[in-house]
Motif scaffolding. Sequence first.
Motif, PDB file in Angstrom:
ATOM      1  N   ASP A  17       0.807  -1.226   0.000  1.00  0.00           N
ATOM      2  CA  ASP A  17       0.000   0.000   0.000  1.00  0.00           C
ATOM      3  C   ASP A  17       0.841   1.278   0.000  1.00  0.00           C
ATOM      4  O   ASP A  17       0.566   2.224   0.746  1.00  0.00           O
ATOM      5  CB  ASP A  17      -0.931   0.006   1.212  1.00  0.00           C
ATOM      6  N   TRP A  33       0.883   3.581  -2.106  1.00  0.00           N
ATOM      7  CA  TRP A  33       0.101   4.755  -2.523  1.00  0.00           C
ATOM      8  C   TRP A  33      -0.731   5.310  -1.378  1.00  0.00           C
ATOM      9  O   TRP A  33      -0.853   6.537  -1.227  1.00  0.00           O
ATOM     10  CB  TRP A  33      -0.752   4.402  -3.737  1.00  0.00           C
ATOM     11  N   SER A  34      -1.299   4.434  -0.556  1.00  0.00           N
ATOM     12  CA  SER A  34      -2.011   4.914   0.624  1.00  0.00           C
ATOM     13  C   SER A  34      -1.065   5.644   1.562  1.00  0.00           C
ATOM     14  O   SER A  34      -1.422   6.667   2.177  1.00  0.00           O
ATOM     15  CB  SER A  34      -2.672   3.749   1.364  1.00  0.00           C
ATOM     16  N   ARG A  35       0.140   5.137   1.670  1.00  0.00           N
ATOM     17  CA  ARG A  35       1.126   5.785   2.534  1.00  0.00           C
ATOM     18  C   ARG A  35       1.532   7.149   1.982  1.00  0.00           C
ATOM     19  O   ARG A  35       1.763   8.092   2.741  1.00  0.00           O
ATOM     20  CB  ARG A  35       2.343   4.874   2.705  1.00  0.00           C
ATOM     21  N   ARG A  68      -0.465   9.076   0.246  1.00  0.00           N
ATOM     22  CA  ARG A  68      -1.610   9.948   0.539  1.00  0.00           C
ATOM     23  C   ARG A  68      -1.596  10.409   1.998  1.00  0.00           C
ATOM     24  O   ARG A  68      -1.881  11.583   2.293  1.00  0.00           O
ATOM     25  CB  ARG A  68      -2.905   9.210   0.238  1.00  0.00           C
ATOM     26  N   ASP A  69      -1.231   9.514   2.906  1.00  0.00           N
ATOM     27  CA  ASP A  69      -1.185   9.891   4.324  1.00  0.00           C
ATOM     28  C   ASP A  69      -0.063  10.883   4.602  1.00  0.00           C
ATOM     29  O   ASP A  69      -0.218  11.801   5.416  1.00  0.00           O
ATOM     30  CB  ASP A  69      -0.982   8.641   5.191  1.00  0.00           C
ATOM     31  N   VAL A 106      -5.993   6.173  -5.590  1.00  0.00           N
ATOM     32  CA  VAL A 106      -5.043   5.520  -4.696  1.00  0.00           C
ATOM     33  C   VAL A 106      -5.405   4.052  -4.483  1.00  0.00           C
ATOM     34  O   VAL A 106      -4.518   3.179  -4.505  1.00  0.00           O
ATOM     35  CB  VAL A 106      -4.962   6.277  -3.355  1.00  0.00           C
ATOM     36  N   GLU A 107      -6.660   3.760  -4.283  1.00  0.00           N
ATOM     37  CA  GLU A 107      -7.053   2.363  -4.059  1.00  0.00           C
ATOM     38  C   GLU A 107      -6.733   1.509  -5.281  1.00  0.00           C
ATOM     39  O   GLU A 107      -6.269   0.367  -5.146  1.00  0.00           O
ATOM     40  CB  GLU A 107      -8.543   2.281  -3.722  1.00  0.00           C
ATOM     41  N   ASP A 110      -2.998   0.899  -5.386  1.00  0.00           N
ATOM     42  CA  ASP A 110      -2.598  -0.105  -4.395  1.00  0.00           C
ATOM     43  C   ASP A 110      -2.989  -1.512  -4.840  1.00  0.00           C
ATOM     44  O   ASP A 110      -2.247  -2.471  -4.585  1.00  0.00           O
ATOM     45  CB  ASP A 110      -3.230   0.206  -3.040  1.00  0.00           C
TER      46      ASP A 110
END
Length: 281
Positions: A134, A136-138, A140-141, A152-153, A156
Amino acid sequence: MVRRAIERHVGTVTSATAVAGGQNNHLAAVVHGGVSGPVFVKAVRGISRPMRFLRNEITAGVLADGIAPAVVFSEEVDADDRWLIVGFEYLPGRPADLTPGSVDLAVVGRTLDRIGALPAPGIRGLHERWTVPDWWSRVRDAAPAVAAGWDVERMDRWAALAPAAVEGDRLVHTDLHADQFIIGTDGTVHVIDWSFPGAAGPWVDMAFMVIRLVDAGHSPAAAEAWAAERPSWTSNGDALTAFAAFVAGLWTYRAVTDGADGPWVQAARDYAAWRVGVAVG
């Protein structure tokens, strides 16, 4: 102490010329005056990741014989901190030109085919290292503005497929760019800086090079067309998309958290966007 260790192997040192860019080493220099002629010496102090990286370069000198620099000597010196000192054959030459139309592109492609044909006994698989699904989620965070415009989902989901996609038993360099190729005046080609080798599919280094070609001015389509001319390339589009999504996410995360940024990171995102079909806003 380090000088004495070097001289035990190559004879009296008359001069040494520091080499820039050796951020993983405490010493990187071309040593002159020894009985065997110039030798490129790297040394690291203390049990650490840089020491492991340097050991990897010793291993590559064996596994990629004739492509990686040959190891002239290696020695560990126990002092207040342990030193690993390695002498490599000195390889004068120039880096590769990866720009569109360069005559070096054919040489680079043939070299990658040679690497892709080599087995990787004892080398950890890239699929075992790529364990984070993940990135891409990281991103975004950590940096929402950088992730803006990306699904993003979806990224990932593609990136999570990368470990299985890259699995294989061939030797891969994993950090190829123009400066890692040394092209001699006689046309010989060597590949240097084998700090991060892995075992993977034979196409993986070619895919890393596609990103570098995009950075050098090729369109993603043109870069892949170049790669498709080589026998080590893959026709598995899903594998390429998974690879592109994973690398772009990983490199972007490192750029926003560690400052490991450069134009190659944007090139990785451009390639991933093209592969996945994301409209970046």
